[in-house]
Design a protein around this motif. Sequence first.
Motif, PDB file in Angstrom:
ATOM      1  N   GLU A 287      13.574  -5.400 -27.413  1.00  0.00           N
ATOM      2  CA  GLU A 287      12.361  -4.598 -27.552  1.00  0.00           C
ATOM      3  C   GLU A 287      11.194  -5.534 -27.829  1.00  0.00           C
ATOM      4  O   GLU A 287      11.244  -6.375 -28.731  1.00  0.00           O
ATOM      5  CB  GLU A 287      12.523  -3.607 -28.704  1.00  0.00           C
ATOM      6  N   LEU A 288      10.108  -5.402 -27.055  1.00  0.00           N
ATOM      7  CA  LEU A 288       9.017  -6.366 -27.129  1.00  0.00           C
ATOM      8  C   LEU A 288       7.928  -6.005 -28.132  1.00  0.00           C
ATOM      9  O   LEU A 288       7.291  -6.898 -28.702  1.00  0.00           O
ATOM     10  CB  LEU A 288       8.395  -6.565 -25.747  1.00  0.00           C
ATOM     11  N   ARG A 289       7.690  -4.741 -28.349  1.00  0.00           N
ATOM     12  CA  ARG A 289       6.574  -4.345 -29.221  1.00  0.00           C
ATOM     13  C   ARG A 289       6.749  -4.924 -30.623  1.00  0.00           C
ATOM     14  O   ARG A 289       7.798  -4.798 -31.238  1.00  0.00           O
ATOM     15  CB  ARG A 289       6.456  -2.828 -29.292  1.00  0.00           C
ATOM     16  N   GLY A 290       5.678  -5.571 -31.092  1.00  0.00           N
ATOM     17  CA  GLY A 290       5.704  -6.160 -32.421  1.00  0.00           C
ATOM     18  C   GLY A 290       6.248  -7.569 -32.486  1.00  0.00           C
ATOM     19  O   GLY A 290       6.193  -8.204 -33.548  1.00  0.00           O
ATOM     20  N   LYS A 291       6.776  -8.068 -31.372  1.00  0.00           N
ATOM     21  CA  LYS A 291       7.286  -9.434 -31.359  1.00  0.00           C
ATOM     22  C   LYS A 291       6.129 -10.425 -31.244  1.00  0.00           C
ATOM     23  O   LYS A 291       4.992 -10.063 -30.959  1.00  0.00           O
ATOM     24  CB  LYS A 291       8.263  -9.618 -30.194  1.00  0.00           C
ATOM     25  N   VAL A 292       6.434 -11.701 -31.467  1.00  0.00           N
ATOM     26  CA  VAL A 292       5.439 -12.768 -31.417  1.00  0.00           C
ATOM     27  C   VAL A 292       5.848 -13.782 -30.348  1.00  0.00           C
ATOM     28  O   VAL A 292       6.988 -14.267 -30.348  1.00  0.00           O
ATOM     29  CB  VAL A 292       5.305 -13.466 -32.778  1.00  0.00           C
ATOM     30  N   ALA A 293       4.913 -14.081 -29.448  1.00  0.00           N
ATOM     31  CA  ALA A 293       5.178 -15.025 -28.363  1.00  0.00           C
ATOM     32  C   ALA A 293       4.255 -16.228 -28.460  1.00  0.00           C
ATOM     33  O   ALA A 293       3.077 -16.107 -28.802  1.00  0.00           O
ATOM     34  CB  ALA A 293       5.002 -14.348 -27.006  1.00  0.00           C
ATOM     35  N   VAL A 294       4.804 -17.376 -28.141  1.00  0.00           N
ATOM     36  CA  VAL A 294       4.049 -18.620 -28.011  1.00  0.00           C
ATOM     37  C   VAL A 294       3.998 -18.958 -26.527  1.00  0.00           C
ATOM     38  O   VAL A 294       5.046 -19.077 -25.879  1.00  0.00           O
ATOM     39  CB  VAL A 294       4.734 -19.762 -28.783  1.00  0.00           C
ATOM     40  N   VAL A 295       2.799 -19.102 -25.974  1.00  0.00           N
ATOM     41  CA  VAL A 295       2.646 -19.428 -24.554  1.00  0.00           C
ATOM     42  C   VAL A 295       1.863 -20.726 -24.449  1.00  0.00           C
ATOM     43  O   VAL A 295       0.653 -20.755 -24.719  1.00  0.00           O
ATOM     44  CB  VAL A 295       1.930 -18.305 -23.782  1.00  0.00           C
ATOM     45  N   THR A 296       2.542 -21.809 -24.077  1.00  0.00           N
ATOM     46  CA  THR A 296       1.819 -23.063 -23.876  1.00  0.00           C
ATOM     47  C   THR A 296       1.054 -22.975 -22.560  1.00  0.00           C
ATOM     48  O   THR A 296       1.501 -22.328 -21.610  1.00  0.00           O
ATOM     49  CB  THR A 296       2.766 -24.270 -23.854  1.00  0.00           C
ATOM     50  N   GLY A 297      -0.105 -23.602 -22.520  1.00  0.00           N
ATOM     51  CA  GLY A 297      -0.948 -23.451 -21.332  1.00  0.00           C
ATOM     52  C   GLY A 297      -1.435 -22.026 -21.171  1.00  0.00           C
ATOM     53  O   GLY A 297      -1.715 -21.575 -20.070  1.00  0.00           O
ATOM     54  N   GLY A 298      -1.543 -21.316 -22.290  1.00  0.00           N
ATOM     55  CA  GLY A 298      -1.899 -19.898 -22.242  1.00  0.00           C
ATOM     56  C   GLY A 298      -3.303 -19.630 -21.770  1.00  0.00           C
ATOM     57  O   GLY A 298      -3.645 -18.486 -21.457  1.00  0.00           O
ATOM     58  N   ASN A 299      -4.131 -20.673 -21.698  1.00  0.00           N
ATOM     59  CA  ASN A 299      -5.487 -20.501 -21.200  1.00  0.00           C
ATOM     60  C   ASN A 299      -5.611 -20.834 -19.721  1.00  0.00           C
ATOM     61  O   ASN A 299      -6.695 -20.761 -19.152  1.00  0.00           O
ATOM     62  CB  ASN A 299      -6.460 -21.377 -22.002  1.00  0.00           C
ATOM     63  N   GLY A 300      -4.495 -21.209 -19.074  1.00  0.00           N
ATOM     64  CA  GLY A 300      -4.513 -21.522 -17.643  1.00  0.00           C
ATOM     65  C   GLY A 300      -4.424 -20.284 -16.779  1.00  0.00           C
ATOM     66  O   GLY A 300      -4.313 -19.157 -17.274  1.00  0.00           O
ATOM     67  N   GLY A 301      -4.454 -20.477 -15.468  1.00  0.00           N
ATOM     68  CA  GLY A 301      -4.443 -19.351 -14.539  1.00  0.00           C
ATOM     69  C   GLY A 301      -3.217 -18.474 -14.672  1.00  0.00           C
ATOM     70  O   GLY A 301      -3.322 -17.253 -14.854  1.00  0.00           O
ATOM     71  N   LEU A 302      -2.024 -19.057 -14.586  1.00  0.00           N
ATOM     72  CA  LEU A 302      -0.795 -18.285 -14.761  1.00  0.00           C
ATOM     73  C   LEU A 302      -0.578 -17.942 -16.224  1.00  0.00           C
ATOM     74  O   LEU A 302      -0.139 -16.829 -16.548  1.00  0.00           O
ATOM     75  CB  LEU A 302       0.398 -19.075 -14.223  1.00  0.00           C
ATOM     76  N   GLY A 303      -0.893 -18.870 -17.112  1.00  0.00           N
ATOM     77  CA  GLY A 303      -0.700 -18.620 -18.537  1.00  0.00           C
ATOM     78  C   GLY A 303      -1.437 -17.398 -19.030  1.00  0.00           C
ATOM     79  O   GLY A 303      -0.906 -16.606 -19.821  1.00  0.00           O
ATOM     80  N   GLN A 304      -2.657 -17.181 -18.563  1.00  0.00           N
ATOM     81  CA  GLN A 304      -3.412 -15.996 -18.969  1.00  0.00           C
ATOM     82  C   GLN A 304      -2.743 -14.724 -18.462  1.00  0.00           C
ATOM     83  O   GLN A 304      -2.684 -13.722 -19.193  1.00  0.00           O
ATOM     84  CB  GLN A 304      -4.851 -16.075 -18.444  1.00  0.00           C
ATOM     85  N   ARG A 305      -2.238 -14.750 -17.249  1.00  0.00           N
ATOM     86  CA  ARG A 305      -1.538 -13.561 -16.721  1.00  0.00           C
ATOM     87  C   ARG A 305      -0.303 -13.253 -17.557  1.00  0.00           C
ATOM     88  O   ARG A 305      -0.001 -12.087 -17.835  1.00  0.00           O
ATOM     89  CB  ARG A 305      -1.143 -13.785 -15.257  1.00  0.00           C
ATOM     90  N   ILE A 306       0.423 -14.288 -17.950  1.00  0.00           N
ATOM     91  CA  ILE A 306       1.608 -14.093 -18.784  1.00  0.00           C
ATOM     92  C   ILE A 306       1.210 -13.516 -20.134  1.00  0.00           C
ATOM     93  O   ILE A 306       1.847 -12.574 -20.635  1.00  0.00           O
ATOM     94  CB  ILE A 306       2.372 -15.422 -18.944  1.00  0.00           C
ATOM     95  N   CYS A 307       0.158 -14.058 -20.724  1.00  0.00           N
ATOM     96  CA  CYS A 307      -0.306 -13.554 -22.021  1.00  0.00           C
ATOM     97  C   CYS A 307      -0.691 -12.083 -21.941  1.00  0.00           C
ATOM     98  O   CYS A 307      -0.322 -11.279 -22.812  1.00  0.00           O
ATOM     99  CB  CYS A 307      -1.492 -14.376 -22.511  1.00  0.00           C
ATOM    100  N   HIS A 308      -1.425 -11.704 -20.915  1.00  0.00           N
ATOM    101  CA  HIS A 308      -1.852 -10.307 -20.789  1.00  0.00           C
ATOM    102  C   HIS A 308      -0.655  -9.390 -20.529  1.00  0.00           C
ATOM    103  O   HIS A 308      -0.604  -8.268 -21.059  1.00  0.00           O
ATOM    104  CB  HIS A 308      -2.886 -10.162 -19.681  1.00  0.00           C
ATOM    105  N   ALA A 309       0.304  -9.851 -19.732  1.00  0.00           N
ATOM    106  CA  ALA A 309       1.494  -9.033 -19.474  1.00  0.00           C
ATOM    107  C   ALA A 309       2.258  -8.781 -20.766  1.00  0.00           C
ATOM    108  O   ALA A 309       2.710  -7.655 -21.036  1.00  0.00           O
ATOM    109  CB  ALA A 309       2.388  -9.722 -18.440  1.00  0.00           C
ATOM    110  N   LEU A 310       2.409  -9.801 -21.596  1.00  0.00           N
ATOM    111  CA  LEU A 310       3.096  -9.637 -22.869  1.00  0.00           C
ATOM    112  C   LEU A 310       2.282  -8.764 -23.825  1.00  0.00           C
ATOM    113  O   LEU A 310       2.836  -7.883 -24.501  1.00  0.00           O
ATOM    114  CB  LEU A 310       3.344 -11.006 -23.506  1.00  0.00           C
ATOM    115  N   ALA A 311       0.978  -8.982 -23.872  1.00  0.00           N
ATOM    116  CA  ALA A 311       0.126  -8.207 -24.786  1.00  0.00           C
ATOM    117  C   ALA A 311       0.133  -6.733 -24.441  1.00  0.00           C
ATOM    118  O   ALA A 311       0.070  -5.876 -25.341  1.00  0.00           O
ATOM    119  CB  ALA A 311      -1.298  -8.759 -24.752  1.00  0.00           C
ATOM    120  N   ARG A 312       0.210  -6.406 -23.158  1.00  0.00           N
ATOM    121  CA  ARG A 312       0.277  -4.985 -22.759  1.00  0.00           C
ATOM    122  C   ARG A 312       1.511  -4.303 -23.327  1.00  0.00           C
ATOM    123  O   ARG A 312       1.529  -3.074 -23.501  1.00  0.00           O
ATOM    124  CB  ARG A 312       0.272  -4.862 -21.234  1.00  0.00           C
TER     125      ARG A 312
END
Length: 250
Positions: A2-27
Amino acid sequence: MELRGKVAVVTGGNGGLGQRICHALAREGVHLAVVYARSRDQAEGVARELADRHQIQAAALPCDLEDPAAAEALVAAVIARFGRLDILVNDAAYNIAIPFAELETLTDAVWEKVMAVNLTGPMRLTRAVAPVMKAQGAGRVVNIASVAGLGPTGSSIAYAVSKAGLIHLTRCMAVAMAPEALVNCVAPGLLEGTRATANLRPEQVERSAAGALLKRAADKDDCAEMVLTMCRTETMTGQTVVIDSGRFFH
């Protein structure tokens, strides 16, 4: 998981793919540590956007993947900021376009930097999160490799070998971290709008797109959705999934 409430670390999170990954997880309600090497202002902007848009906690945190002490420091900072760490996405990468035949251009300095960022850094971070995930009884690691790691292609020999190593590191860490943590890998093909693609020569970009069955670049959102799948899964580990519009089959 279950993802809600979990904490993720995304290296390169400000890059093109990294931002998409961050937003997908945040949703999905995941709190985010947006990890950057040098682009602090950009990473902080991404963190603010994530928090405002998705109503989650987000923070920009630095990590120099070439620094042997940085991995442990980052994990400690995440635990101090969020209180837990459930997901690690190793997305940060470095590449420089050097034709394979130009061996004299592939200097030791280039080789060592590519390996430090693309392979040694993810190994150190995964090693650093392992005891945290074991203690929590669950965790997910997702590595972002490349189809360059599955065949002699890509921006340089160093890049291809580093991504091949990351794919095999995925398998080895899956063995090392089972059964508490699951470790998987996404291997994208050509992705438009990323720093990695920006470093390629124009003829490499054209050749990659033309050589795909679907005649287009891979989709960053498809890659981000696969990261979500690998975070949710309860029974897949040690696997690499290729998303490249139909160029490489394995």
